[in-house]
Write an enzyme that holds these catalytic residues in place. Structure first.
Site, PDB file in Angstrom:
ATOM      1  N   LYS A   1     -13.876   7.290  -8.787  1.00  0.00           N
ATOM      2  CA  LYS A   1     -12.896   7.396  -9.994  1.00  0.00           C
ATOM      3  C   LYS A   1     -13.455   7.290 -11.312  1.00  0.00           C
ATOM      4  O   LYS A   1     -14.624   6.845 -11.462  1.00  0.00           O
ATOM      5  CB  LYS A   1     -12.024   6.073  -9.792  1.00  0.00           C
ATOM      6  CG  LYS A   1     -11.059   6.040  -8.543  1.00  0.00           C
ATOM      7  CD  LYS A   1     -10.375   4.813  -8.689  1.00  0.00           C
ATOM      8  CE  LYS A   1      -9.345   4.433  -7.415  1.00  0.00           C
ATOM      9  NZ  LYS A   1      -8.144   5.542  -7.245  1.00  0.00           N
TER      10      LYS A   1
ATOM     11  N   ARG B   1      -4.757   4.719   3.117  1.00  0.00           N
ATOM     12  CA  ARG B   1      -4.183   5.324   4.560  1.00  0.00           C
ATOM     13  C   ARG B   1      -4.996   5.256   5.618  1.00  0.00           C
ATOM     14  O   ARG B   1      -4.635   4.994   6.878  1.00  0.00           O
ATOM     15  CB  ARG B   1      -3.619   6.765   4.208  1.00  0.00           C
ATOM     16  CG  ARG B   1      -4.787   7.865   3.965  1.00  0.00           C
ATOM     17  CD  ARG B   1      -4.513   9.057   3.177  1.00  0.00           C
ATOM     18  NE  ARG B   1      -3.812   8.760   1.893  1.00  0.00           N
ATOM     19  CZ  ARG B   1      -3.410   9.693   0.941  1.00  0.00           C
ATOM     20  NH1 ARG B   1      -3.206  11.005   1.713  1.00  0.00           N
ATOM     21  NH2 ARG B   1      -3.034   9.471  -0.223  1.00  0.00           N
TER      22      ARG B   1
HETATM   23  N1  BES Z   1      -5.534   2.457  -4.971  1.00  0.00           N
HETATM   24  C1  BES Z   1      -5.323   3.946  -5.253  1.00  0.00           C
HETATM   25  C2  BES Z   1      -3.928   4.197  -5.600  1.00  0.00           C
HETATM   26  C3  BES Z   1      -3.672   3.632  -7.093  1.00  0.00           C
HETATM   27  C4  BES Z   1      -3.756   4.483  -8.193  1.00  0.00           C
HETATM   28  C5  BES Z   1      -3.182   2.311  -7.023  1.00  0.00           C
HETATM   29  C6  BES Z   1      -3.235   4.028  -9.395  1.00  0.00           C
HETATM   30  C7  BES Z   1      -2.676   1.777  -8.443  1.00  0.00           C
HETATM   31  C8  BES Z   1      -2.743   2.673  -9.584  1.00  0.00           C
HETATM   32  C9  BES Z   1      -5.653   4.831  -3.877  1.00  0.00           C
HETATM   33  O1  BES Z   1      -6.593   4.430  -3.121  1.00  0.00           O
HETATM   34  C10 BES Z   1      -6.052   6.271  -4.477  1.00  0.00           C
HETATM   35  O2  BES Z   1      -6.881   6.304  -5.056  1.00  0.00           O
HETATM   36  N2  BES Z   1      -5.158   6.979  -4.282  1.00  0.00           N
HETATM   37  C11 BES Z   1      -5.399   8.669  -4.563  1.00  0.00           C
HETATM   38  C12 BES Z   1      -5.120   9.374  -3.213  1.00  0.00           C
HETATM   39  C13 BES Z   1      -5.597  10.756  -3.327  1.00  0.00           C
HETATM   40  C14 BES Z   1      -6.903  10.842  -3.604  1.00  0.00           C
HETATM   41  C15 BES Z   1      -4.891  11.560  -2.535  1.00  0.00           C
HETATM   42  C16 BES Z   1      -4.490   8.737  -5.660  1.00  0.00           C
HETATM   43  O3  BES Z   1      -3.412   8.361  -5.967  1.00  0.00           O
HETATM   44  O4  BES Z   1      -5.179   9.538  -6.413  1.00  0.00           O
HETATM   45 MN    MN Z   2      -8.528   5.066  -3.365  1.00  0.00          MN
END
Ligand code: BES
Ligand code: MN
Ligand code: ZN
Length: 504
Positions: A280, A354
């Protein structure tokens, strides 16, 4: 670490409002409300209240606050809190008003409060006892736990509720509110904890202690047993971290349980989400310490379910790991095999929630769950879709999803139904494995839910995406910035109401 929450003593009182002994009496005020049912209040305030109404300093606008001293009453002052139009008044409005008033009292160093249900509101004494108790307990939370110079921490110590009845049913409602408030605060404390102090192992230790306290049976599965169970998705995510994963299993087995249904609750427990190799950006990555909020909600809801003796068997499953980009980390293109045997191509290591939920939802089925709910900070896309005031609600069949929806409304955890279009699952096509772990940006909250659905084996299943609701980015009158404990009360309300859905 400083204490972050305290549960005050809460009791019912039947004495006239003038005889309630507190630092402050708290009274809801509606819009266009002359306060006629509160006889002598104005004269005890020396005419301050009538004057404030006349000059429209008190209008009943939502969360408006007005203090006035009282003479000749047992309480030193009154706090009038605006609750909006009388016709729109709900139990949740009362919960929020109690929380806002509790926060206002604490701000002023007042620790003993009396909360009054006005007459003619349409809110029953039971509803009022529960929601006032919840609101008061929720106001007794302060997240800044590692400040070494936090000298002024005032906690509510005593809360008296005046709701017009003190029957056994109202006592039971008060107890429900106290426990639900306290368990919500426990979840908030966990979500607030940084990832260096709340690792998967520490979370599991906290779960052991909390479960013992609440009378739940609990089991913690370590990395060796997780490997024996062949949970390749959970192990795959854990590989990049120096911290070993854990799987927490909680069981509520009441003596007088409904025959048939077993509620399976599954919560995402990523104690920190760096994104892994698909790392990230630095901005806001600190927020990812709360990526275990679904797990905290399941743990603390299970504690409430046990303490309140919900009449249904429940299983709580919390897969716990960090998502880190270490030298052994799973890499884009890697293929993992789930405990169920399905293979998954990891196209993006940041879609880790997931993965661990896939194995955990499957395991809940293995343990006999008949009805599933998973709770997860799953997708940024859900925040885009619904904002920060509602959790995404996905599930099938519609009747089961609607039961969870109603529980969330009762709980004051807003949720909103989202579609599950099966053809969107085509987006997970993989050249090499059964399916991939991402379906691209379009409809990201829906595809995330559809991935988890693959592991629910056709059982009634609901997915709550709490990415937008687990953490309050802005302070509100009734809730400071920080962890919200969302879904704790939803899950507990669902279990308490099992009679209504056990036959579904
Ligand atoms: N924990 C994150 C989701 C999240 C994002 C929670 C912002 C709270 C605030 C999750 O693990 C994630 O990174 N999801 C990705 C999925 C994508 C790579 C398909 C996302 O939402 O960008
Ligand atoms: Mn994630
Ligand atoms: Zn995550």
């Amino acid at each position: 670490m400083l204490t972050v929450h305290k549960t005050p003593a809460i009791s019912l009182t039947n004495t006239s409002t003038r005889d309630i002994e507190a630092d402050v009496l708290i009274l809801p005020v509606f819009e266009n409300d002359p306060l006629e049912d509160e006889t002598d209040l104005d004269s005890a305030s020396g005419g301050e209240i009538a004057a404030a109404l006349a000059r429209r300093e008190v209008t009943g606008k939502l969360y408006e606050i007005f203090f006035a001293p009282l003479r000749g009453w047992k309480s030193a002052r009154v706090l009038l809190i605006g609750v909006g139009p009388r016709a729109e008044f709900t139990p949740d409005g009362l919960r929020r008003a109690a929380a806002a008033a509790g926060l206002a009292a604490r701000d002023r160093g007042l620790t003993r409060i009396g909360l009054i249900l006005r007459s003619g509101t349409g809110v029953t004494p039971e509803q009022a006892a529960q929601t006032l108790a919840e609101g008061a307990v929720l106001s007794n939370f302060a997240a800044a736990s590692y400040k070494t110079s936090d000298t002024r921490r005032v906690w509510l110590t005593a809360v008296q509720l005046h709701v017009g009845s003190s029957s056994a049913a109202v006592e039971a409602a008060l107890e429900r509110g106290r426990v639900l408030g306290e368990c919500t605060n426990l979840a908030r404390a966990l979500s607030n904890e940084p990832s260096n102090t709340l690792t998967p192992r520490v979370f599991a230790d906290r779960a052991l202690a909390l479960a013992k306290d609440a009378g739940l049976s609990v089991e913690v599965i370590d990395e060796k047993r997780i490997a024996e169970l062949k949970m390749g998705l959970l192990l795959g995510v854990a590989r990049g971290s120096a911290e070993p994963p854990r799987l927490v299993i909680l069981r509520h087995e009441p003596k007088k349980a409904l025959k048939g249904p077993i509620l399976g609750l599954v919560g995402k427990g990523i104690t920190f989400d760096t994104g892994g190799i698909s790392i990230k950006p630095a901005d806001n990555m600190d927020k990812m310490k709360d990526d275990m909020s679904g797990g905290a909600a399941v743990l603390c809801a299970m504690a409430a379910i046990s303490r309140l003796q919900a009449p249904v068997r429940c299983i709580g499953i919390i897969p716990l790991t960090e998502n880190m980009p270490g030298g052994s980390a799973v890499k884009p293109g890697d293929v993992l095999t789930s405990a169920e045997g399905k293979t998954v191509e990891v196209l993006n290591t940041d879609a880790e929630g997931r993965l661990i939920l896939g194995d955990a939802v499957w395991y809940a089925r293995q343990l006999g769950a008949t009805h599933l709910v998973d709770v997860a900070t799953l997708t940024g896309a859900c925040v885009v879709a619904l904002g920060r005031s509602a959790s995404g609600l996905f599930g099938t069949p519609d009747g089961w999803r609607d039961q969870v929806r109603q529980a969330s409304e009762r709980a004051g955890d807003r949720s909103w139904p989202m579609p599950l279009f099966d053809d969107y699952f085509d987006l997970f096509k993989s050249e090499i494995a059964d399916f991939a772990n991402t379906g691209g940006r379009a409809g990201g909250a829906i595809t995330g839910a559809l991935f988890i659905k693959q592991f629910a084996g056709g059982l009634p299943w609901v997915h709550l995406d709490i990415a937008g609701t687990a953490w309050a980015e802005d302070a509100k009158a009734y809730q400071p910035k920080g962890p919200t404990g969302v879904a704790v009360r939803t899950l507990a309300e669902l279990a308490l109401d099992a009679e209504a859905w056990g036959k579904l």
